[in-house]
Design a protein around this motif. Structure first.
Motif, PDB file in Angstrom:
ATOM      1  N   UNK A 136     -37.070   1.598 -27.151  1.00  0.00           N
ATOM      2  CA  UNK A 136     -36.219   2.772 -26.934  1.00  0.00           C
ATOM      3  C   UNK A 136     -36.169   3.715 -28.119  1.00  0.00           C
ATOM      4  N   UNK A 137     -37.099   3.570 -29.055  1.00  0.00           N
ATOM      5  CA  UNK A 137     -37.120   4.423 -30.241  1.00  0.00           C
ATOM      6  C   UNK A 137     -37.920   5.684 -29.939  1.00  0.00           C
ATOM      7  N   UNK A 138     -37.360   6.824 -30.301  1.00  0.00           N
ATOM      8  CA  UNK A 138     -37.972   8.115 -30.013  1.00  0.00           C
ATOM      9  C   UNK A 138     -39.159   8.371 -30.930  1.00  0.00           C
ATOM     10  N   UNK A 139     -40.241   8.895 -30.342  1.00  0.00           N
ATOM     11  CA  UNK A 139     -41.451   9.212 -31.102  1.00  0.00           C
ATOM     12  C   UNK A 139     -41.704  10.714 -31.085  1.00  0.00           C
ATOM     13  N   UNK A 140     -42.367  11.190 -32.138  1.00  0.00           N
ATOM     14  CA  UNK A 140     -42.849  12.563 -32.223  1.00  0.00           C
ATOM     15  C   UNK A 140     -44.302  12.518 -32.658  1.00  0.00           C
ATOM     16  N   UNK A 141     -45.205  12.981 -31.783  1.00  0.00           N
ATOM     17  CA  UNK A 141     -46.640  12.949 -32.093  1.00  0.00           C
ATOM     18  C   UNK A 141     -47.093  11.546 -32.507  1.00  0.00           C
TER      19      UNK A 141
ATOM     20  N   UNK B 133     -31.609  10.800 -43.098  1.00  0.00           N
ATOM     21  CA  UNK B 133     -31.273   9.492 -43.669  1.00  0.00           C
ATOM     22  C   UNK B 133     -32.291   8.423 -43.287  1.00  0.00           C
ATOM     23  N   UNK B 134     -33.391   8.839 -42.678  1.00  0.00           N
ATOM     24  CA  UNK B 134     -34.451   7.934 -42.209  1.00  0.00           C
ATOM     25  C   UNK B 134     -34.000   7.086 -41.018  1.00  0.00           C
ATOM     26  N   UNK B 135     -32.916   7.489 -40.360  1.00  0.00           N
ATOM     27  CA  UNK B 135     -32.428   6.748 -39.196  1.00  0.00           C
ATOM     28  C   UNK B 135     -33.119   7.247 -37.939  1.00  0.00           C
ATOM     29  N   UNK B 136     -33.460   6.301 -37.059  1.00  0.00           N
ATOM     30  CA  UNK B 136     -34.037   6.647 -35.763  1.00  0.00           C
ATOM     31  C   UNK B 136     -32.917   7.082 -34.827  1.00  0.00           C
TER      32      UNK B 136
ATOM     33  N   UNK C  10     -45.626   5.640 -43.477  1.00  0.00           N
ATOM     34  CA  UNK C  10     -46.534   6.358 -42.587  1.00  0.00           C
ATOM     35  C   UNK C  10     -46.240   6.135 -41.112  1.00  0.00           C
ATOM     36  N   UNK C  11     -45.265   5.286 -40.800  1.00  0.00           N
ATOM     37  CA  UNK C  11     -44.879   5.089 -39.399  1.00  0.00           C
ATOM     38  C   UNK C  11     -44.055   6.260 -38.873  1.00  0.00           C
ATOM     39  N   UNK C  12     -43.558   7.113 -39.777  1.00  0.00           N
ATOM     40  CA  UNK C  12     -42.594   8.135 -39.366  1.00  0.00           C
ATOM     41  C   UNK C  12     -43.172   9.546 -39.424  1.00  0.00           C
ATOM     42  N   UNK C  13     -42.429  10.464 -38.844  1.00  0.00           N
ATOM     43  CA  UNK C  13     -42.834  11.867 -38.833  1.00  0.00           C
ATOM     44  C   UNK C  13     -41.620  12.759 -39.044  1.00  0.00           C
ATOM     45  N   UNK C  14     -41.779  13.731 -39.941  1.00  0.00           N
ATOM     46  CA  UNK C  14     -40.821  14.823 -40.080  1.00  0.00           C
ATOM     47  C   UNK C  14     -41.548  15.981 -40.742  1.00  0.00           C
ATOM     48  N   UNK C  15     -41.069  17.208 -40.568  1.00  0.00           N
ATOM     49  CA  UNK C  15     -41.791  18.373 -41.098  1.00  0.00           C
ATOM     50  C   UNK C  15     -42.007  18.279 -42.611  1.00  0.00           C
ATOM     51  N   UNK C  16     -43.242  18.487 -43.027  1.00  0.00           N
ATOM     52  CA  UNK C  16     -43.561  18.534 -44.452  1.00  0.00           C
ATOM     53  C   UNK C  16     -43.858  17.194 -45.090  1.00  0.00           C
ATOM     54  N   UNK C  17     -43.819  16.107 -44.331  1.00  0.00           N
ATOM     55  CA  UNK C  17     -44.059  14.792 -44.935  1.00  0.00           C
ATOM     56  C   UNK C  17     -45.495  14.660 -45.432  1.00  0.00           C
ATOM     57  N   UNK C  18     -45.632  14.044 -46.629  1.00  0.00           N
ATOM     58  CA  UNK C  18     -46.942  13.776 -47.214  1.00  0.00           C
ATOM     59  C   UNK C  18     -47.193  12.270 -47.138  1.00  0.00           C
TER      60      UNK C  18
END
Length: 337
Positions: free
Chosen positions: A269-274, A282-285, A295-303
């Motif tokens: 039930x965890x939401x995904x983006x791309x 806060x890095x909360x799902x 690298x499991x996560x996505x947010x604008x500008x992440x390196x």
């Protein structure tokens, strides 16, 4: 009496199952460098932690895929090999951290204030640090017979095994460039990429361009492979037209990356983006008590570098501490007065 005895027996069995559940403050899925750092940082805050990994040893992709690689973007270390980095991270773990390897987490169930993992572990909070996911490499998209497949590799753990060989490397990211540079100490290299531009570090590419035993071919894709005179004969097609070129090599290394397998994450039930996990600042799902980093996560500008993942770990665990212990005065860093 017989029915009563059976009823009592069921109750005792159920009770034993409950007693077997191990309880923790924090569970971490993924024992790569980000997951190991999370366990270390959790210890600073006194969290009883368990860390899971599906592999038989900790270290994740750096340990499994490029243990020899020198990493230059880790805070404090000017340069450190992947193996030494994992060794240092493991060294800091104490008895407050349990490590469970050869365990693929398949079930997560939220029960009131606790999270039940695979019906065996109970935790008050969870961090997902699975990186790029399972080790399922993207294969060379050609029909290959068994003899050719023996000469095609998707991992390089010991570069010396390629000594004296001509090795063709397909790919344009950091893995392709890193493997090409490391193998160039022992082998002749042909680096093939489908685009004129590479996605890997320019500094690594610059070093490769200066080496006489490295040939770079762009923009080409492999079209056909066969064995001729005990060598692999690879026909390359130039992108955008029908021009063909042939190269010969002894071995092939494919560095097309890995397939992200987020089937279970969707099931939880965890939401995904791309195809990556969506998190807030806060890095909360989208699920309370469940966080994700690296690298499991996505947010604008992440390196996608390890150092960024370390910072995300600190953000997540500080948020977890505020959630679990709102009455405590939180020490943000170890140098706080």
């Amino acid at each position: 009496m017989k029915c009563l005895a059976n009823h009592v027996k069921v109750d005792i069995s159920t009770l034993k199952g409950v007693l077997k559940i191990k309880k923790f403050d924090l569970a971490i899925i993924g024992a790569g460098p980000i997951g190991l750092f999370a366990a270390n940082y959790a210890q600073l805050h006194g969290l009883k932690t368990v860390i899971f990994d599906s592999l038989n040893e900790v270290g994740g992709q750096p340990q499994m895929l490029y243990p020899f690689k020198t990493i230059n973007d880790i805070p404090v270390y000017q340069a450190i090999t992947a193996t030494n980095l994992i060794t240092q991270l493991k060294k800091g773990l104490n008895k407050d951290t349990s490590i469970v390897t050869n365990h693929s987490v398949t079930q997560i169930e939220k029960r009131n204030e606790e999270i039940l993992i695979d019906d065996k572990y109970s935790t008050r909070s969870l961090i997902i640090a699975t990186g790029n996911g399972a080790f399922d490499p993207k294969k060379l998209p050609l029909k290959l017979d068994s003899e050719i497949e023996k000469r095609i590799h998707y991992y390089v753990r010991n570069p010396k095994e390629f000594s004296g060989k001509t090795v063709a490397i397909f790919g344009g990211g950091d893995s392709a460039l890193d493997w090409a540079l490391e193998l160039s100490h022992f082998s002749n290299i042909v680096l093939v990429h489908r685009r004129p531009q590479f996605r890997g570090l320019e500094s690594t590419l610059s070093k490769l361009r200066q080496l006489k035993n490295v040939k770079i071919i762009t923009p080409y894709l492999p079209k056909q492979i066969q064995i001729e005179d005990n060598q692999l004969s690879v026909t390359l097609k130039r992108m955008g037209n029908t021009y063909l070129q042939k190269i010969c090599c002894d071995q092939i290394v494919v560095a097309y990356g890995f397939k992200a397998n987020n089937r279970l994450i969707r099931k939880w039930g965890i939401k995904l983006t791309d195809a990556r996990i969506a998190v807030n600042s806060s890095m909360q799902t989208n699920l309370p008590g469940i966080y994700a980093v690296g690298d499991a996560i996505s947010y604008p500008g992440r390196v996608p570098v390890i150092g960024v993942g370390f910072g995300e770990v600190q953000i997540a665990i500080n948020a977890i501490m505020r959630d679990l212990f709102p009455e405590k005065t939180l020490t943000i860093h170890s140098t706080s007065m």
